[in-house]
Design an enzyme around this catalytic site. Structure first.
Site, mmCIF file in Angstrom:
data_model
loop_
_atom_site.group_PDB
_atom_site.id
_atom_site.type_symbol
_atom_site.label_atom_id
_atom_site.label_comp_id
_atom_site.label_asym_id
_atom_site.label_seq_id
_atom_site.Cartn_x
_atom_site.Cartn_y
_atom_site.Cartn_z
ATOM 1 N N GLY A 170 0.807 -1.215 0.000
ATOM 2 C CA GLY A 170 0.000 0.000 0.000
ATOM 3 C C GLY A 170 0.836 1.258 0.000
ATOM 4 O O GLY A 170 0.624 2.161 -0.809
ATOM 5 N N ALA A 171 1.800 1.326 0.912
ATOM 6 C CA ALA A 171 2.624 2.519 1.049
ATOM 7 C C ALA A 171 3.780 2.215 1.989
ATOM 8 O O ALA A 171 3.796 1.157 2.621
ATOM 9 C CB ALA A 171 1.806 3.676 1.607
ATOM 10 N N GLU A 173 6.582 4.000 4.938
ATOM 11 C CA GLU A 173 6.762 5.115 5.867
ATOM 12 C C GLU A 173 8.168 5.696 5.919
ATOM 13 O O GLU A 173 8.544 6.281 6.941
ATOM 14 C CB GLU A 173 6.362 4.637 7.273
ATOM 15 C CG GLU A 173 7.311 3.601 7.930
ATOM 16 C CD GLU A 173 6.899 2.139 7.738
ATOM 17 O OE1 GLU A 173 6.187 1.853 6.770
ATOM 18 O OE2 GLU A 173 7.313 1.293 8.545
ATOM 19 N N GLU A 177 0.737 5.628 7.535
ATOM 20 C CA GLU A 177 2.152 5.941 7.281
ATOM 21 C C GLU A 177 2.601 7.126 8.128
ATOM 22 O O GLU A 177 3.720 7.156 8.626
ATOM 23 C CB GLU A 177 2.404 6.203 5.793
ATOM 24 C CG GLU A 177 1.935 5.099 4.847
ATOM 25 C CD GLU A 177 2.369 3.690 5.221
ATOM 26 O OE1 GLU A 177 3.444 3.528 5.839
ATOM 27 O OE2 GLU A 177 1.610 2.745 4.902
ATOM 28 N N HIS A 208 3.362 6.021 11.639
ATOM 29 C CA HIS A 208 4.631 5.301 11.735
ATOM 30 C C HIS A 208 5.792 6.223 12.114
ATOM 31 O O HIS A 208 6.822 5.750 12.592
ATOM 32 C CB HIS A 208 4.984 4.642 10.400
ATOM 33 C CG HIS A 208 4.503 3.222 10.237
ATOM 34 N ND1 HIS A 208 4.593 2.275 11.231
ATOM 35 C CD2 HIS A 208 3.965 2.582 9.165
ATOM 36 C CE1 HIS A 208 4.123 1.110 10.776
ATOM 37 N NE2 HIS A 208 3.724 1.267 9.530
ATOM 38 N N GLU A 268 3.692 -2.579 13.291
ATOM 39 C CA GLU A 268 2.524 -2.698 12.410
ATOM 40 C C GLU A 268 1.209 -2.893 13.173
ATOM 41 O O GLU A 268 0.210 -2.254 12.869
ATOM 42 C CB GLU A 268 2.735 -3.813 11.383
ATOM 43 C CG GLU A 268 3.886 -3.555 10.401
ATOM 44 C CD GLU A 268 3.748 -2.255 9.622
ATOM 45 O OE1 GLU A 268 2.658 -1.645 9.629
ATOM 46 O OE2 GLU A 268 4.755 -1.829 9.006
HETATM 47 N N1 TRP Z 1 5.741 -0.748 6.290
HETATM 48 C C1 TRP Z 1 4.777 -0.748 5.225
HETATM 49 C C2 TRP Z 1 3.456 -0.430 5.883
HETATM 50 O O1 TRP Z 1 3.107 0.675 6.077
HETATM 51 C C3 TRP Z 1 4.712 -2.072 4.534
HETATM 52 C C4 TRP Z 1 5.404 -2.196 3.220
HETATM 53 C C5 TRP Z 1 5.373 -1.338 2.200
HETATM 54 C C6 TRP Z 1 6.157 -3.303 2.757
HETATM 55 N N2 TRP Z 1 6.066 -1.841 1.145
HETATM 56 C C7 TRP Z 1 6.536 -3.033 1.456
HETATM 57 C C8 TRP Z 1 6.527 -4.491 3.316
HETATM 58 C C9 TRP Z 1 7.269 -3.940 0.698
HETATM 59 C C10 TRP Z 1 7.267 -5.412 2.567
HETATM 60 C C11 TRP Z 1 7.648 -5.123 1.281
HETATM 61 O O2 TRP Z 1 2.752 -1.241 6.373
HETATM 62 ZN ZN ZN Z 2 2.674 -0.173 8.431
#
Ligand code: TRP
Ligand code: ZN
Length: 868
Positions: free
Chosen positions: A270-271, A273, A307, A310, A329
């Site tokens: 999704g995105a 941080e 995000e 985070h 998470e």
């Molecule tokens: N830390 C990211 C979140 O907000 C998760 C994430 C984004 C991720 N891109 C990724 C994890 C690629 C593994 C691989 O939850």
């Molecule tokens: Zn996250």
């Protein structure tokens, strides 16, 4: 037979939590210089390295898919015979205790289809380093407990890459020779390598600003390619709301002068941080009423918040190792869920979050990849960004919040942020901080971190002499590698209602034994009991509640979750027996029919969005999850029959509901969205009657709609029905929206989800469509992901749905293993299916397992799915 096949490929190596060791070396300063070029980007890394403790071990850096150019220690070049290089590491045997290490490498972002490390999306450069992508940029101690201060210099052609971004604050920029220009960035906050980010390209931005609670001005910018730039306003507004919420609810303030967000088309999740430079999937940034649904607006709002949150729960305080992933998470999901609940309808948010948990996490818990929210081992960390770590992790934090109460919980998080700021810590550090701040003993509660599986709670009630006794029993099924689980400590929210609907008692039961009784005294007469209000624990309830009690709760509960859940139980009581008998019990059907009618004719309907949820039958996936053996054909047939009968029997009420809510009486966005949700639920049933007049109504709504919510609801209802002009409608949608990738994703997904055996043929066509590509994760998810979740279309007696999926997993594994592994997980539950489905799924898994060149991602999933 297949399990014993000696030619089966070798296993991956397994990493264990119990083997954690502190790093042999630390890196305090990182200076990076990038000279960007699609096929050969030069990366020069200057590291300040110190030995961690007294030992004489070598320095071993991680590195993958790197071309090593040179190595120097304290400005002296290291000869090639003085280091050991493998395709995963660079080992320097005898290094000083403190030194400067300079490493030059070359990488090819253009060839990076895994979307991990430095890659290109729509011609722009971007990075994704979590969990282990930084090692695909340069040799490094690529683990979250090595925190360093970063300085980054980016050099690129000014014409192709006018924008050059990295973490932290901009320091300087200038022009160079040959049309090049450069920019320098400095991030003062020490961070692990997984939070590094770089973006460069031809991007536009919108800007705004936020003044923090201590009066500091922060410049906010959202970057994306010019075609999308007028769809970023909602994301920006969401960002400002999130910043204010985190100050108000957690006392957390932002800590840099700028906050940058970049939205790209090609993104695995999704995105991300990254400190001061979030990178987003366009799906979670772009929104305007023409192209995004109300649900999309909500998704953008929650991922932007996630995000942003985070920055404290993840970045300022980070994870010691990847087994601790739920530390950031689970906590951050809980924070974003509460943010959305505060903003909109708390009850609907809870209902939707529970639906996600049940559909994805419960399934994970009952399959071969089941793991606790803090796993004990993994082969490929990318496979552990799961519903368990995220959604169940959030439920665990939610229970802590409830057991401690909001005030003590806040004292706990304050203590946690104060004590561990700038450190890489463990879930134990978090729980202990809450314990210290609240005085609540969480010894037993910690089992939620180590035991996998969904607990089953049996509830019995006994009433006599004015005393109600509630007996609770808990058990937890075995999961791979875990048997004989110990009782969990959990809050069970209970309320008692009088026969005339008054709430007599509401309280939190602290349930921590295998069996426990709770007494309620001085009751004038037998009350109606409401258990697990707000879904206060992530469990399965086995409670033989009478239908009369369920109807009472639908009428009188003030918790929207329980009202909805009681309605779901009434529906399940209609559906479940029919799965084996093949017959709908007339009384069970009549009860649901009457309850629907009562809801629709209620003169004072409460929350319209809750009502829309209550008029929805349990999803096929949840019915499957509850079945002891899954017969997909029976589930689809029974569910479809119920929908069709309800649609026909209640036609006039659905029509009235449609008409009443097809006007824009409300002015606030939230009420308008709730109205649309209810109206479109009614439209769905009307189309299911199969009457020409309602096809015309839906078609009119599709053509006249002023927003994507109404347009897509009408389109979906018609495409998934027997509408005679279906093909023309599909073409019309394509012609209108083919240049909007996110809308086109919906077009692909709705066809792939067609609840019919025709879906396979259509999916085969979609996979050959000129707009289909295996290199864009959103597109892959909208065809293959959607298809694999299509109970009626994917699960066929001939097994051709499974074969198609595996064919594509094999192709996709060469391009993007993370996405390939997620797709193959849809076969994980094969043992739970009836024949011939189970054998056919297993055959395809076995075929996949025989492929010799599988990624560690797919290998782990397929080998665990097949293991006994
Ligand atoms: N830390 C990211 C979140 O907000 C998760 C994430 C984004 C991720 N891109 C990724 C994890 C690629 C593994 C691989 O939850
Ligand atoms: Zn996250």
């Amino acid at each position: 037979m297949l399990e014993n096949d000696v030619s089966a490929p070798a296993m991956n190596t397994t990493i264990y939590l119990k083997e954690y060791q502190v790093p042999d070396f630390l890196i305090s300063q990182v200076d990076l210089e990038f000279v960007l070029s699609p096929d050969n980007t030069r990366v020069k890394s200057r590291l300040k390295v110190t030995r961690n403790g007294a030992h004489d071990r070598a320095l071993t850096l991680c590195g993958e898919k790197l071309t090593l150019i040179s190595v120097a220690i304290n400005d002296e070049s290291v000869a090639a015979d003085a280091y050991e290089q493998t395709d995963m590491s660079l080992k320097l045997p005898a290094v000083p205790n403190e030194f400067e290490l300079v490493i030059e490498t070359e990488i090819a972002p253009q060839q990076n289809t895994e979307l991990s490390g430095l890659y290109r999306s729509s011609g722009n450069y971007c990075t994704q380093c979590e969990a282990e992508g930084f090692r695909r940029i340069t040799y490094f101690l690529d683990r979250p407990d090595v925190l360093a201060e970063y300085r980054v210099r980016i050099v690129a052609p000014k014409a192709a890459c006018p924008v050059l971004l990295s973490n932290g604050n901009p320091v300087a920029q200038g022009d160079g020779p040959d049309g090049l220009h450069w920019a320098q960035w400095h991030d003062p906050h020490p961070k692990p390598s997984y939070l590094f980010a770089l973006v460069a390209g031809d991007l536009q931005f919108i800007e705004d600003q936020f003044t923090t609670m201590s009066g500091r001005d922060v410049a906010l910018k959202i970057y994306t390619q010019s075609a999308y730039i007028n769809k970023c306003a909602h994301a920006m507004a969401s960002l400002k709301r999130s910043m204010a919420w985190d100050e108000r609810v957690y006392g957390r303030e932002y800590d840099l002068d700028i906050y940058n967000i970049v939205a790209v088309d090609d993104f695995n999740m999704g995105a991300m941080e990254n400190k001061g430079l979030n990178v987003f999937n366009t799906k979670y940034v772009l929104a305007d009423t023409d192209t995004a649904t109300d649900a999309d607006y909500e998704a953008v709002e929650s991922v932007i918040a996630h995000e942003y949150f985070h920055n404290w729960s993840g970045n300022r305080v980070t994870c010691r190792d990847w087994f601790q992933l739920s530390l950031k998470e689970g906590f951050t999901v809980f924070r974003d869920q509460e943010y959305s609940a505060d903003l909109g309808s708390r009850a609907v948010k809870r209902i939707q979050d529970v639906q996600v948990l049940r559909a994805f996490q419960f399934k994970e818990d009952s399959g071969p990849m089941a793991h606790p929210i803090r796993p004990d081992s993994y082969q490929e960390i990318n496979n552990f960004y799961t519903a368990t770590v995220y959604q169940k992790g959030a439920e665990v934090i939610r229970m802590l919040h409830r057991l401690l109460g909001a005030d003590a919980f806040r004292r706990g998080t304050d203590l946690y942020f104060a004590d561990f700021d700038g450190q890489a810590v463990t879930t134990e550090d978090f729980v202990h901080a809450l314990e210290r701040a609240s005085g609540v003993d969480l010894t037993q509660f910690r089992r939620w971190y180590s035991q996998a599986g969904t607990p089953i709670i049996k509830v019995e009630q006994h009433f006599g002499d004015g005393v109600l006794t509630l007996s609770l029993q808990q058990s937890c099924p075995d999961t791979p590698g875990q048997t004989d689980k110990l009782p969990f400590h959990m809050p069970i929210e209970v309320a008692l209602f009088s026969p005339d609907g008054k709430k007599l008692v509401a309280q939190t039961l602290s349930f921590n034994q295998a069996e426990q009784q709770f007494r309620f005294d001085n009751l004038a007469c037998k009350p109606v009991v409401s258990v697990l209000r707000y879904f206060s624990a992530p469990v399965k309830l086995e409670y033989k509640q009478s239908n009369a009690d369920r109807l009472h709760l639908i009428k009188y509960e003030d918790d929207g979750f329980v009202r909805w859940e009681s309605m779901q139980q009434l529906c399940l009581a209609m559906i479940q027996p029919a799965l084996t008998t093949g017959e709908l019990d007339p009384r069970a059907y009549q009860r649901v029919r009457d309850a629907f009618e009562a809801l629709m004719t209620d003169p004072n309907p409460s929350d319209k969005a809750v009502l829309a949820e209550m008029l929805t039958l349990p999803p096929a996936a949840y019915i499957a999850e509850l079945a002891s053996r899954v017969d997909p054909a029976a589930i689809s047939a029974v569910r479809d029959r119920c929908i069709e009968r309800l649609a026909k029997d209640l036609e006039k009420y659905f029509h009235a509901l449609y008409a009443d809510n097809n006007t824009a009486l409300d002015t606030d966005a939230q009420s308008l969205a709730a109205r649309r949700m209810l109206k479109n639920r009614a439209l769905f049933y009307l189309v299911e009657t199969g009457q020409t007049a309602y096809y015309a109504l839906a078609s009119h709504q599709y053509h006249a709609a002023s927003n994507m919510t109404d347009r897509l609801a009408a389109f979906t209802a018609l495409v998934q029905s027997h509408y005679p002009d279906r093909d023309a409608l599909i073409s019309d949608f394509y012609e209108t929206w083919q240049h909007e990738p996110l809308v086109l994703d919906k077009w692909f997904a709705i066809q792939a989800m067609r609840p019919s055996s025709e879906a396979l043929r259509e999916v085969e066509d979609l996979l050959h469509h000129s707009d289909f590509t295996l290199t864009n994760p959103n597109r892959v998810r909208s065809v293959l992901g959607a298809f694999s979740g299509n109970l009626a279309g994917f699960h066929r007696l001939d097994g051709k749905g499974y074969a198609l999926l595996v064919d594509y997993v094999i192709k996709l594994d060469q391009i993007n293993p993370q996405i390939a592994a997620r797709l193959v997980s849809s076969l994980n539950s094969w043992r739970r299916f009836t024949e011939p489905y189970a054998s056919r799924m297993r055959t395809e898994l076995a075929r996949l397992n025989m492929v010799s060149q599988l990624s560690s991602d797919v290998r782990e999933v397929v080998s665990k799915a097949l293991s006994v």
